[in-house]
Design a protein around this motif. Structure first.
Motif, PDB file in Angstrom:
ATOM      1  N   VAL A 186     -22.634   7.753  28.765  1.00  0.00           N
ATOM      2  CA  VAL A 186     -22.618   6.947  27.544  1.00  0.00           C
ATOM      3  C   VAL A 186     -24.060   6.597  27.198  1.00  0.00           C
ATOM      4  N   PRO A 187     -24.624   7.233  26.177  1.00  0.00           N
ATOM      5  CA  PRO A 187     -26.012   6.922  25.823  1.00  0.00           C
ATOM      6  C   PRO A 187     -26.126   5.522  25.221  1.00  0.00           C
ATOM      7  N   ALA A 188     -27.309   4.934  25.304  1.00  0.00           N
ATOM      8  CA  ALA A 188     -27.550   3.609  24.730  1.00  0.00           C
ATOM      9  C   ALA A 188     -27.154   3.608  23.264  1.00  0.00           C
ATOM     10  N   GLY A 189     -26.569   2.522  22.833  1.00  0.00           N
ATOM     11  CA  GLY A 189     -26.213   2.389  21.426  1.00  0.00           C
ATOM     12  C   GLY A 189     -24.833   2.922  21.087  1.00  0.00           C
ATOM     13  N   GLU A 190     -24.159   3.579  22.039  1.00  0.00           N
ATOM     14  CA  GLU A 190     -22.860   4.182  21.712  1.00  0.00           C
ATOM     15  C   GLU A 190     -21.683   3.413  22.318  1.00  0.00           C
ATOM     16  N   VAL A 191     -20.531   3.632  21.683  1.00  0.00           N
ATOM     17  CA  VAL A 191     -19.278   3.100  22.208  1.00  0.00           C
ATOM     18  C   VAL A 191     -18.378   4.289  22.517  1.00  0.00           C
ATOM     19  N   HIS A 192     -17.954   4.376  23.781  1.00  0.00           N
ATOM     20  CA  HIS A 192     -17.027   5.445  24.138  1.00  0.00           C
ATOM     21  C   HIS A 192     -15.684   4.864  24.523  1.00  0.00           C
ATOM     22  N   PHE A 221     -24.254  -3.520  29.214  1.00  0.00           N
ATOM     23  CA  PHE A 221     -23.173  -2.546  29.144  1.00  0.00           C
ATOM     24  C   PHE A 221     -21.838  -3.232  29.420  1.00  0.00           C
ATOM     25  N   ARG A 269     -22.831  -4.769  19.265  1.00  0.00           N
ATOM     26  CA  ARG A 269     -23.280  -3.373  19.227  1.00  0.00           C
ATOM     27  C   ARG A 269     -24.731  -3.291  18.784  1.00  0.00           C
ATOM     28  N   ARG A 320     -27.454  -1.303  23.710  1.00  0.00           N
ATOM     29  CA  ARG A 320     -26.248  -1.713  24.384  1.00  0.00           C
ATOM     30  C   ARG A 320     -25.195  -0.620  24.333  1.00  0.00           C
ATOM     31  N   GLY A 321     -24.409  -0.515  25.376  1.00  0.00           N
ATOM     32  CA  GLY A 321     -23.337   0.467  25.370  1.00  0.00           C
ATOM     33  C   GLY A 321     -22.013  -0.178  25.731  1.00  0.00           C
ATOM     34  N   ASP A 326     -17.796   6.232  19.285  1.00  0.00           N
ATOM     35  CA  ASP A 326     -18.590   7.426  18.994  1.00  0.00           C
ATOM     36  C   ASP A 326     -17.914   8.647  19.606  1.00  0.00           C
TER      37      ASP A 326
END
Ligand SMILES: Nc1ncnc2c1ncn2[C@@H]1O[C@H](COP(=O)(O)OP(=O)(O)OP(=O)(O)O)[C@@H](O)[C@H]1O
Ligand SMILES: [Mg+2]
Lengths: 518, 249
Positions: B24-30, B166, B192, B196-197, B214
Motif C-alpha cells: 500500500v503506497p503512501a497516500g492510498e486506500v486499499h 497507517f 486521507r 497516510r495509508g 484506490d
C-alpha cells in the motif's frame, strides 16, 4: 466532593502516574538507617514487660494491665487456621523494644536526629509541617491536573493539610500540627503520651473493642505494645485535617507492636491514614498491631491503610510477618466506620479489620485491595457483626495475585437474633496474573434473624490477553497496560481513598506487580 | 509505505496466511475483501504484532523498516493503528483517561511532549462530536456496556485522536447504521493525505461508496488471489466468492 474524588482517581491513572511509578525501584523503602538505639534485652519475660512500661513512665494500672495480658498470653497457642505457611516464630529471639538512643520523644522537630528525619524524608513523609503527606514529586500535581481535565476548578486547588505521627521502631518520634489540632479540641498524640496526659480517656476506651483475651497476637500486643497513636475527636467536631501515622521498622530482629486507639465522640468526624514500610532484611520481622476504633452517636471514622511492609525477595526470603487485629465499634446509633486498605507488602499477612455494628442504624464498610506477588501470602478479610437494628454493611474486596503468591479472602457477616432489618452487600473479585498463583474466597454467613438481606457476589478472572493486546496496540507498553487494567479492576476501592493516598496506592500497585507478566 | 512480502503466519500450529504479498503506497486506500475465515483478521493482527501470530516466513515493513522485531506498542508509536473487528472493554478506566494515556504513551515513545489537558479536552470533544459519541460516554468506563455500533464509533474516535500514519479498519462497517457508515467515511476521508495509508477490510460494497479505495484485493485461503480497481468490489457483491474459493483450492 465525591464526584471530584471519583474523577481524580479515574484521571489519576494517566501517564504522569505511570511514569512516577516506573521511577520507583522494586522496593524503594528497603534502606537501613544507621542510628544508635537502645533496646530491651532480647526475649520476652515479665521483666521485658516491666522494662517497656518503665521506659514509658507508665502509671501502675497500665503496667498491671500489661502483666495480666502477658500471663494470659503464656497460656495461649498461636492460631493455625489461616491459609498461610511460615516457619515457627521463636518469640524469645526478638527484641521487644528499640528506641533511638537520644531519648524517646523529641520536644521539637529540631531535636529529632537528622538520620531519622532523612529516613522519613526519603520515604516522602515530611516531618516539618509541610502541606502534603506523600510528597513524592508530582504527587500533588496529578490530581490537580486531573481536576482541570474534568473541568472542575482548575488551578489553585488547595492542598490538604495532613498531620503526621511518625513511629520509628518502638517510639513515636514526632507529631506534627499538634497546636492547630488542639485549637479544634482534637487530641492527636502518641499513645504513650496519651497514657500520661489523658489517662481517663485512655483507660475508658483502651481494650474496650479488642479485649486482652481476644486472640494470641492481640494479647501479645497488649503485653508489649510500645507505641502508636491516640486520637480523640470531641463531640460535634469535624477534624480539620487528615490525620496519619507512619510506621517504620528499622532495627533488625525487632518486633513492632503498635497500639492505635481512635475515639470519635458524638457527631464528630475524622479521617485517619496509616502507612508502613520496613528495610529489606533477610530475616523475617514481626509486626503485631492492635487498632481500636470507637464511634459514638452519629460519629464517623474513616480509616485508610496503605501497607507496604517489605514483602521479602523474589525467592521468598525475608519480609515482614504482619499479624494485625483491627476492629471498629459503632457503639451508638447512626455511627459509621469505614476501613479502606491497600495491602501490597509483607511476606505473610493475617488481618481482618472488622466492625461491630452495635448502635441502631450504624454502618460498617470495608474496602480492600490486596496484591500478592512472588511468594507472598495473605489471608485477609473482614468481619461485620450486626448487633443493632437496621444496621448495614458493605464489603468490597479486590484481590490480585501474581507470581507464586497465594491469597485468601475470609469474610464473616453475622446477624444477631435481635437485629431486625440488617443489610449487607459483599462483592469479592479476584484477578489472577499468570498460572502459578492462587486466590480463595471463604465467605461465612451467620444470620440468626430472618429479616436480614444479605447479598454476596464473587468473581475470579485471569488478566485477559485480549485486553493486554488491545492496550498495547494503542501504545502502552506491557507494564503500563497491566497497571492500567489492574487500576481499573481496583477502581471501586481506590476511589474510597483520600486523594493523597490514591496516588500513592496507584504507584504501589504498579511497583508490586513489576515483572509479573512477560 | 506498508509492504508485506510473502508472509506466512501460523496460529497454534495451523498455517493461516500462506505467502501473502501486498503493498500500500503512501497516500492510498486499499480494500481487502474475502470470505469468512480466509485470514483477514489474522493479517491485521500479524501487522500489529499480536503474540501467538507467528511469522514463519516473509516480512512486513512500514516505511522500509521491518516491524517483525517490534512490540505492539512500538509499532503503534511508529504509526500503526488497528480498528478492531471486536473492540474490547476496559472496566474501571474512564474513556477519556484511556485515550489520553494511549496518546501520551505514543508521544513519549516518539520523544514528543505530552498533550496538555486543555488541548486534549478540546480535541476529544470536537472529534467525539464527529463520530457521534456524547460527552457523557467519554466519562464512562471504556466501552463498558456500549452497544456494538458505539464501540465501532469509539474505534474511529481513537483513530482520529491518535492520528496514525497507517490505519487498518477490520470490518469497522459491520454493525453500523447508515449514518455511522457515513461517519466512518468522513473520518477516513478527513485523514486521507499524501503521508497516510489505509487498509480497509470489509464484506460490503456500501462502505466503499463512502471510502473510495484506490485498489481492492481479494483474500482467499491465506493469499491475495486477485487485485484490481473498485470494480472488483461490485463484481463480488454480485457473484460472491465462488470463483476465488475454487481457484484457491
Ligand atoms: N487464535 C486462533 N486459534 C486457532 N485458530 C485461529 C485463531 N485465530 C484465527 N484462527 C483461524 O484462522 C482462520 C482465519 O481467521 P480470521 O479471523 O483471520 O478470518 P477472517 O478472514 O477475519 O474472517 P471474518 O470475515 O469472519 O472476520 C479461521 O479459520 C480461524 O478459525
Ligand atoms: Mg475477521
Amino acid at each position: 466532593m465525591s464526584q471530584t474524588r471519583e474523577t481524580v482517581v479515574k484521571e489519576g491513572i494517566d501517564q504522569a502516574t505511570v511514569e512516577m511509578t516506573r521511577e520507583l525501584e522494586t522496593y524503594k523503602h528497603g534502606f537501613i538507617t544507621n542510628i544508635e538505639s537502645e533496646k530491651a534485652p532480647k526475649g520476652l519475660t515479665e521483666d521485658t514487660v516491666r522494662y517497656i512500661s518503665a521506659k514509658k513512665d507508665e502509671p501502675q494500672w497500665m503496667l498491671d494491665w500489661r502483666l495480666e495480658a502477658f500471663a494470659r498470653w503464656k497460656e495461649m497457642d498461636e492460631p493455625t487456621w489461616a491459609h498461610v505457611k511460615y516457619p515457627a516464630i521463636n518469640y524469645q529471639d526478638h527484641y521487644y523494644y528499640s528506641a533511638p538512643k537520644s531519648g524517646s520523644k523529641y520536644e521539637s522537630i529540631d531535636d529529632v536526629p537528622p538520620e531519622i528525619l532523612a529516613d522519613f524524608e526519603k520515604l516522602g513523609i515530611p516531618l516539618r509541617e509541610a502541606e502534603v503527606l506523600l510528597g513524592v514529586e508530582g504527587a500533588g500535581q496529578t490530581p490537580g491536573e486531573a481536576r482541570t481535565d474534568a473541568g472542575v476548578g482548575g488551578e489553585g486547588v488547595a492542598r490538604q493539610k495532613v498531620a503526621v505521627d511518625a513511629v520509628f521502631d518502638s517510639v513515636s518520634v514526632a507529631t506534627t500540627f499538634k497546636k492547630e489540632l488542639e485549637k479544634a479540641g482534637v487530641i492527636f498524640m502518641s499513645i504513650s503520651e496519651a497514657i500520661r496526659e489523658h489517662p481517663e480517656l485512655v483507660k475508658k476506651y483502651i481494650g474496650s473493642v479488642v479485649p486482652t483475651s481476644d486472640n494470641f497476637f492481640a494479647t501479645l500486643n497488649t503485653a508489649v505494645f510500645s507505641d502508636g497513636t491516640f486520637v480523640y475527636v470531641p463531640p460535634g467536631v469535624r477534624c480539620p485535617m487528615e490525620l496519619s501515622t507512619y510506621f517504620r521498622i528499622n532495627e533488625a530482629n525487632t518486633g513492632q507492636f503498635e497500639r492505635t486507639l481512635i475515639v470519635a465522640d458524638k457527631g464528630s468526624y475524622v479521617s485517619y491514614l496509616e502507612g508502613c514500610t520496613a528495610p529489606m532484611r533477610d530475616e523475617n520481622q514481626l509486626h503485631a498491631a492492635v487498632v481500636e476504633l470507637v464511634a459514638l452517636e452519629d460519629a464517623e471514622i474513616k480509616y485508610s491503610t496503605v501497607q507496604n511492609w517489605y514483602p521479602g525477595d523474589k525467592d521468598g526470603k525475608g519480609g515482614i510477618y504482619n499479624f494485625v487485629t483491627k476492629r471498629g465499634d459503632c457503639r451508638e446509633a447512626r455511627s459509621k466506620i469505614s476501613w479502606t486498605q491497600v495491602e501490597t507488602g509483607s511476606a505473610v499477612t493475617w488481618k481482618y479489620p472488622s466492625c461491630i455494628l452495635r448502635g441502631d442504624n450504624s454502618v460498617g464498610e470495608f474496602y480492600s485491595i490486596a496484591i500478592t506477588n512472588n511468594h507472598q501470602q495473605a489471608d485477609t478479610g473482614t468481619k461485620m457483626i450486626h448487633l443493632g437494628r437496621n444496621t448495614t454493611s458493605r464489603i468490597i474486596s479486590k484481590g490480585i495475585a501474581a507470581g507464586f503468591s497465594d491469597q485468601t479472602y475470609r469474610g464473616l457477616v453475622s446477624v444477631h437474633r435481635k437485629a431486625e432489618g440488617v443489610r449487607n452487600f459483599t462483592q469479592c473479585d479476584s484477578l489472577l496474573i499468570g498460572d502459578q498463583c492462587g486466590a480463595h474466597t471463604v465467605p461465612y454467613i451467620e444470620a440468626k434473624n430472618s429479616s436480614a438481606v444479605l447479598e454476596h457476589e464473587a468473581t475470579t478472572s485471569r488478566l485477559s490477553e485480549d485486553q493486554l493486546f488491545y492496550c498495547m496496540q494503542r501504545g502502552l507498553n506491557e507494564e503500563e497496560a497491566v497497571s492500567l487494567l489492574v487500576n481499573g479492576f481496583c477502581k471501586d476501592v481506590l476511589q474510597q481513598l483520600p486523594m493523597e493516598f490514591a496516588v500513592e496506592a496507584q504507584k504501589l500497585l504498579e511497583v508490586s506487580l513489576e515483572g509479573s507478566v512477560g | 509505505m506498508l509492504k508485506i512480502d510473502d508472509l506466512h503466519i501460523t496460529v497454534q500450529e495451523t498455517e493461516i496466511l500462506k505467502g501473502l504479498s501486498l503493498e500500500v503506497p503512501a497516500g492510498e486506500v486499499h480494500a481487502i475483501m474475502g470470505p469468512n475465515g480466509s485470514g483477514k483478521s489474522t493479517l491485521s493482527y500479524a501487522i500489529t504484532g499480536r503474540e501467538d501470530y507467528e511469522v514463519t516466513q516473509g516480512d512486513i515493513t512500514l516505511d522500509g523498516d521491518s516491524l517483525l522485531e517490534m512490540d505492539p506498542n512500538e509499532r503503534a508509536a511508529k504509526g500503526l493503528f488497528l480498528s478492531f473487528q471486536h473492540p474490547l472493554e476496559i472496566p474501571g478506566v474512564a474513556t477519556m483517561s484511556f485515550i489520553r494515556t494511549a496518546l501520551n504513551a505514543q508521544r513519549k515513545a516518539r520523544g514528543e511532549n505530552e498533550v496538555t489537558a486543555a488541548d486534549f479536552l478540546r480535541a476529544i470533544r470536537e472529534k467525539a462530536k464527529i463520530v457521534g459519541l456524547s460527552d457523557e460516554k467519554l466519562k464512562r468506563p471504556f466501552n463498558v456496556g456500549f452497544s456494538g455500533g458505539e464501540k465501532k464509533r469509539m474505534e474511529m474516535l481513537q483513530m482520529a485522536m491518535l492520528e496514525p500514519r497507517f490505519g487498518i479498519l477490520d470490518e469497522t462497517d459491520s454493525g453500523l447504521d447508515i449514518d455511522a457508515l457515513k461517519m466512518v467515511g468522513e473520518v477516513v476521508n478527513e485523514m486521507r493525505g499524501p503521508d497516510r495509508g489505509f487498509l480497509v477490510i470489509t464484506h460490503y460494497q456500501r462502505l466503499l461508496d463512502y471510502v473510495k479505495p484506490d485498489r481492492v484485493h481479494v483474500l482467499a485461503d491465506g493469499r491475495i488471489v486477485e487485485s484490481g480497481g473498485p470494480e472488483i468490489a461490485r463484481e463480488l457483491e454480485e457473484h460472491g466468492y465462488d470463483k476465488y474459493i475454487q481457484s484457491a483450492a
